[in-house]
Write a protein that holds these residues in place. Structure first.
Motif, PDB file in Angstrom:
ATOM      1  N   GLN A  23       0.823  -1.213   0.000  1.00  0.00           N
ATOM      2  CA  GLN A  23       0.000   0.000   0.000  1.00  0.00           C
ATOM      3  C   GLN A  23       0.853   1.258   0.000  1.00  0.00           C
ATOM      4  O   GLN A  23       0.559   2.214  -0.701  1.00  0.00           O
ATOM      5  CB  GLN A  23      -0.929   0.027   1.208  1.00  0.00           C
ATOM      6  CG  GLN A  23      -2.097  -0.896   1.106  1.00  0.00           C
ATOM      7  CD  GLN A  23      -2.940  -0.896   2.376  1.00  0.00           C
ATOM      8  OE1 GLN A  23      -2.551  -0.324   3.387  1.00  0.00           O
ATOM      9  NE2 GLN A  23      -4.077  -1.552   2.314  1.00  0.00           N
ATOM     10  N   SER A  24       1.907   1.260   0.775  1.00  0.00           N
ATOM     11  CA  SER A  24       2.719   2.468   0.884  1.00  0.00           C
ATOM     12  C   SER A  24       3.619   2.685  -0.327  1.00  0.00           C
ATOM     13  O   SER A  24       4.010   3.812  -0.599  1.00  0.00           O
ATOM     14  CB  SER A  24       3.561   2.434   2.159  1.00  0.00           C
ATOM     15  OG  SER A  24       4.492   1.382   2.108  1.00  0.00           O
ATOM     16  N   ASN A  25       3.928   1.632  -1.088  1.00  0.00           N
ATOM     17  CA  ASN A  25       4.839   1.778  -2.227  1.00  0.00           C
ATOM     18  C   ASN A  25       4.161   1.635  -3.582  1.00  0.00           C
ATOM     19  O   ASN A  25       4.808   1.822  -4.604  1.00  0.00           O
ATOM     20  CB  ASN A  25       5.965   0.747  -2.121  1.00  0.00           C
ATOM     21  CG  ASN A  25       6.868   1.010  -0.952  1.00  0.00           C
ATOM     22  OD1 ASN A  25       7.149   2.154  -0.613  1.00  0.00           O
ATOM     23  ND2 ASN A  25       7.321  -0.039  -0.290  1.00  0.00           N
ATOM     24  N   GLU A  48       4.074  11.556  -5.784  1.00  0.00           N
ATOM     25  CA  GLU A  48       3.718  12.921  -6.133  1.00  0.00           C
ATOM     26  C   GLU A  48       2.217  13.148  -6.099  1.00  0.00           C
ATOM     27  O   GLU A  48       1.743  14.231  -5.789  1.00  0.00           O
ATOM     28  CB  GLU A  48       4.208  13.288  -7.542  1.00  0.00           C
ATOM     29  CG  GLU A  48       5.631  12.936  -7.877  1.00  0.00           C
ATOM     30  CD  GLU A  48       5.796  11.499  -8.336  1.00  0.00           C
ATOM     31  OE1 GLU A  48       5.028  11.011  -9.178  1.00  0.00           O
ATOM     32  OE2 GLU A  48       6.716  10.848  -7.821  1.00  0.00           O
ATOM     33  N   CYS A  49       1.439  12.128  -6.445  1.00  0.00           N
ATOM     34  CA  CYS A  49      -0.010  12.312  -6.554  1.00  0.00           C
ATOM     35  C   CYS A  49      -0.776  11.291  -5.718  1.00  0.00           C
ATOM     36  O   CYS A  49      -1.910  10.946  -6.046  1.00  0.00           O
ATOM     37  CB  CYS A  49      -0.432  12.284  -8.004  1.00  0.00           C
ATOM     38  SG  CYS A  49       0.194  10.887  -8.922  1.00  0.00           S
ATOM     39  N   ALA A  50      -0.186  10.823  -4.642  1.00  0.00           N
ATOM     40  CA  ALA A  50      -0.844   9.839  -3.783  1.00  0.00           C
ATOM     41  C   ALA A  50      -2.136  10.385  -3.200  1.00  0.00           C
ATOM     42  O   ALA A  50      -3.112   9.646  -3.034  1.00  0.00           O
ATOM     43  CB  ALA A  50       0.106   9.405  -2.666  1.00  0.00           C
ATOM     44  N   ASP A  51      -2.186  11.691  -2.929  1.00  0.00           N
ATOM     45  CA  ASP A  51      -3.409  12.303  -2.393  1.00  0.00           C
ATOM     46  C   ASP A  51      -4.553  12.206  -3.390  1.00  0.00           C
ATOM     47  O   ASP A  51      -5.689  11.927  -3.034  1.00  0.00           O
ATOM     48  CB  ASP A  51      -3.167  13.764  -2.031  1.00  0.00           C
ATOM     49  CG  ASP A  51      -2.226  13.934  -0.862  1.00  0.00           C
ATOM     50  OD1 ASP A  51      -2.039  12.960  -0.102  1.00  0.00           O
ATOM     51  OD2 ASP A  51      -1.663  15.033  -0.713  1.00  0.00           O
TER      52      ASP A  51
END
Length: 168
Positions: A29-31, A36-39
């Motif tokens: 999930q974290s990788n 840059e656009c995870a939000d």
């Protein structure tokens, strides 16, 4: 007892309490998403989950059917290119968070392809160098000062195709 053996014992004790089945999905999930656009990816995922919550009494057991209805609802509000972006972000987030592979959903992909048939994106207007110079020379400073500053502060020759603009 020497120091090395006590270190090995404490390392072994820590390993006993680890749960790889819980750790692995967290690492994925974290990788899995672009930093840059995870939000933006998270926002798309949250909106899909909110939609599912609102429509929970109608949801199908088949996730593909749910996604087809969801994207069909969005089709009325968005252009096909935006739908493809939504599909791409949902593909990544659903894969990372729920282990759902959207590449297997052939009907969903066909729906998106059919939505895109005949769609022509608008071409952006491009200013020629003479128009920029004309604007810079004729525009009143008090009305267009922020526009003039943004054009002036753009470094010379750093724009892609800057030389082409001057030649036209």
């Amino acid at each position: 007892m020497n120091r090395n053996s006590s270190f090995e014992e404490s390392a072994d004790e820590k390993e006993v309490f680890r749960d790889f089945n819980k750790e692995a999905p967290l690492i994925i999930q974290s990788n899995a998403l672009p930093k840059e656009c995870a939000d933006q990816y998270a926002l798309v995922y949250q909106s899909y989950n909110k939609w599912k919550e609102v429509h929970k009494s109608f949801l199908s057991v088949c996730e593909e059917n749910n996604l087809i209805i969801y994207l069909q609802d969005l089709q009325n509000k968005m252009k096909p290119s935006s739908l493809w972006s939504m599909w791409s972000m949902l593909m990544k987030t659903l894969s990372a968070n729920e282990n759902i592979d959207l590449n297997k959903f052939v009907k969903l992909k066909n729906l998106l392809k059919n939505c895109s048939k005949g769609y022509r994106p608008k071409k952006s207007a491009v200013l020629k160098w003479q128009h920029i110079e004309e604007f810079m020379n004729r525009a009143p400073d008090h009305d267009y000062s922020s526009s003039t500053v943004s054009i002036v502060t753009y470094p010379a020759n750093s724009a892609p195709g800057c030389q082409k603009m001057r030649e036209q």
